[in-house]
Enzyme design. Structure first.
Site, PDB file in Angstrom:
ATOM      1  N   ASP A  15       0.822  -1.211   0.000  1.00  0.00           N
ATOM      2  CA  ASP A  15       0.000   0.000   0.000  1.00  0.00           C
ATOM      3  C   ASP A  15       0.861   1.269   0.000  1.00  0.00           C
ATOM      4  O   ASP A  15       1.966   1.264   0.547  1.00  0.00           O
ATOM      5  CB  ASP A  15      -0.894  -0.031   1.254  1.00  0.00           C
ATOM      6  CG  ASP A  15      -2.069   0.906   1.136  1.00  0.00           C
ATOM      7  OD1 ASP A  15      -2.279   1.489   0.060  1.00  0.00           O
ATOM      8  OD2 ASP A  15      -2.791   1.064   2.142  1.00  0.00           O
ATOM      9  N   HIS A  32       2.974   3.171  -8.908  1.00  0.00           N
ATOM     10  CA  HIS A  32       2.723   1.748  -9.193  1.00  0.00           C
ATOM     11  C   HIS A  32       3.929   1.122  -9.889  1.00  0.00           C
ATOM     12  O   HIS A  32       4.309  -0.009  -9.599  1.00  0.00           O
ATOM     13  CB  HIS A  32       1.470   1.584 -10.051  1.00  0.00           C
ATOM     14  CG  HIS A  32       0.213   1.995  -9.335  1.00  0.00           C
ATOM     15  ND1 HIS A  32      -0.067   1.612  -8.043  1.00  0.00           N
ATOM     16  CD2 HIS A  32      -0.841   2.766  -9.719  1.00  0.00           C
ATOM     17  CE1 HIS A  32      -1.232   2.124  -7.666  1.00  0.00           C
ATOM     18  NE2 HIS A  32      -1.722   2.835  -8.667  1.00  0.00           N
ATOM     19  N   LEU A 126      11.160 -19.876  -3.998  1.00  0.00           N
ATOM     20  CA  LEU A 126      10.000 -19.150  -3.459  1.00  0.00           C
ATOM     21  C   LEU A 126       8.765 -19.323  -4.350  1.00  0.00           C
ATOM     22  O   LEU A 126       8.871 -19.223  -5.577  1.00  0.00           O
ATOM     23  CB  LEU A 126      10.361 -17.658  -3.391  1.00  0.00           C
ATOM     24  CG  LEU A 126       9.227 -16.698  -3.016  1.00  0.00           C
ATOM     25  CD1 LEU A 126       8.981 -16.729  -1.504  1.00  0.00           C
ATOM     26  CD2 LEU A 126       9.551 -15.259  -3.452  1.00  0.00           C
TER      27      LEU A 126
HETATM   28  C1  FPP Z   1      -1.982   0.216  -3.360  1.00  0.00           C
HETATM   29  O1  FPP Z   1      -1.455   1.532  -3.321  1.00  0.00           O
HETATM   30  C2  FPP Z   1      -1.409  -0.500  -4.473  1.00  0.00           C
HETATM   31  C3  FPP Z   1      -2.091  -1.047  -5.523  1.00  0.00           C
HETATM   32  C4  FPP Z   1      -3.549  -0.983  -5.653  1.00  0.00           C
HETATM   33  C5  FPP Z   1      -1.372  -1.706  -6.621  1.00  0.00           C
HETATM   34  C6  FPP Z   1      -0.230  -2.581  -6.174  1.00  0.00           C
HETATM   35  C7  FPP Z   1       0.539  -2.956  -7.341  1.00  0.00           C
HETATM   36  C8  FPP Z   1       1.878  -3.026  -7.408  1.00  0.00           C
HETATM   37  C9  FPP Z   1       2.802  -2.788  -6.269  1.00  0.00           C
HETATM   38  C10 FPP Z   1       2.498  -3.447  -8.675  1.00  0.00           C
HETATM   39  C11 FPP Z   1       2.585  -4.941  -8.650  1.00  0.00           C
HETATM   40  C12 FPP Z   1       3.147  -5.448  -9.852  1.00  0.00           C
HETATM   41  C13 FPP Z   1       3.085  -6.754 -10.205  1.00  0.00           C
HETATM   42  C14 FPP Z   1       3.869  -7.166 -11.368  1.00  0.00           C
HETATM   43  C15 FPP Z   1       2.275  -7.762  -9.507  1.00  0.00           C
HETATM   44  P1  FPP Z   1      -2.460   2.735  -3.544  1.00  0.00           P
HETATM   45  O2  FPP Z   1      -2.519   3.025  -4.992  1.00  0.00           O
HETATM   46  O3  FPP Z   1      -3.770   2.400  -2.891  1.00  0.00           O
HETATM   47  O4  FPP Z   1      -1.726   3.888  -2.792  1.00  0.00           O
HETATM   48  P2  FPP Z   1      -2.432   5.048  -1.979  1.00  0.00           P
HETATM   49  O5  FPP Z   1      -3.172   4.383  -0.836  1.00  0.00           O
HETATM   50  O6  FPP Z   1      -1.270   5.854  -1.516  1.00  0.00           O
HETATM   51  O7  FPP Z   1      -3.348   5.763  -2.912  1.00  0.00           O
END
Ligand code: FPP
Length: 234
Positions: A15, A32, A126
């Protein structure tokens, strides 16, 4: 010195990507992309440490409520990562599996997921369980339907329904999560692996996911080592 204990199965709620980017005056999507790089680094690191399973929350069923631009960006990022950016992951013997519903993911996303799953299926390091279009309540609904079908087809009797059968009929047959990490300072589960987290230790950090590098992960493992896990006993 006592030996360092490792969790068998780590869960990560990744997050804070959006806030990481916004605070730098950049578009949320940059967060992201940076988060995806951090995930690659952590997968290699967990594999080096000898951790057996990691489940990461990449996209929840609720995330479809975000703007079309953000959803499209994330879907394209998944495709790009699985098709082109996971070479090192595969070379390092990491196996990729997915948890979540197929609908309404596009054929292109599903193809990239099936491709990497297939390419990595014989890897023995893993197991990286990518939760994509995932919701824990949907998983429980889908498990219940699978078990009901088995019962209807006379493949099981009511007495066969136990915790083991339930676990085997979730999206993947994995051991319980021992250690759950959530980045960015939010203190909630957001519909993530409710059944599998029953006895997990929780670790919350204010660090945004893109900045949650291997050294921060090691600090979390040190914290896990200070926990006294009793599983309801004394
Ligand atoms: C939450 O942060 C994150 C997500 C909804 C997306 C997570 C995805 C990745 C880390 C990329 C993963 C990649 C692969 C290849 C699986 P948020 O956008 O809710 O952040 P915020 O709460 O600060 O708005």
């Amino acid at each position: 010195m006592e030996e360092r204990k490792l969790p068998t199965h780590v869960g990560i709620i990744m997050d804070g990507n959006g806030r990481w980017a916004t605070e730098k005056g950049r578009p949320r999507t940059d967060g992201h992309r940076e988060g995806a790089n951090t995930l690659k680094e952590l997968a290699l690191h967990m594999n080096d440490l000898g951790i057996k399973y990691a489940s990461v929350y990449a996209f929840s069923t609720e995330n479809f409520k975000r703007t079309k631009t953000e959803v499209d960006f994330l879907m394209n990022l998944f495709i790009e990562m699985f098709n082109n950016e996971f070479d090192q992951i595969l070379k390092n013997n990491i196996r990729i599996v997915f948890s979540g519903r197929e609908k309404p993911l596009s054929d292109k996303v599903l193809k990239a997921m099936r491709g990497i799953e297939e390419e990595s299926k014989d890897n023995t390091g893993l197991v990286l369980n990518v939760c994509l279009n995932y919701g824990s309540r949907s998983e429980i609904v889908d498990m219940t339907k699978k078990i009901s079908e088995l019962y209807k087809d006379n493949k099981i009797s009511l007495d066969d329904i136990d915790e083991e059968l339930i676990r085997k009929n979730l999206y993947n047959d994995l051991p319980d999560v021992d250690f759950l990490i959530r980045t960015s300072g939010e203190l909630r589960l957001s519909n993530f692996m409710l059944y599998q987290l029953s006895y997990a230790e929780f670790y919350f950090t204010r660090t945004y996911f893109p900045d949650f590098h291997s050294d921060e992960f090691d600090k979390a493992i040190d914290d896990f080592n200070d926990r006294n896990r009793r599983f309801g006993g004394n």
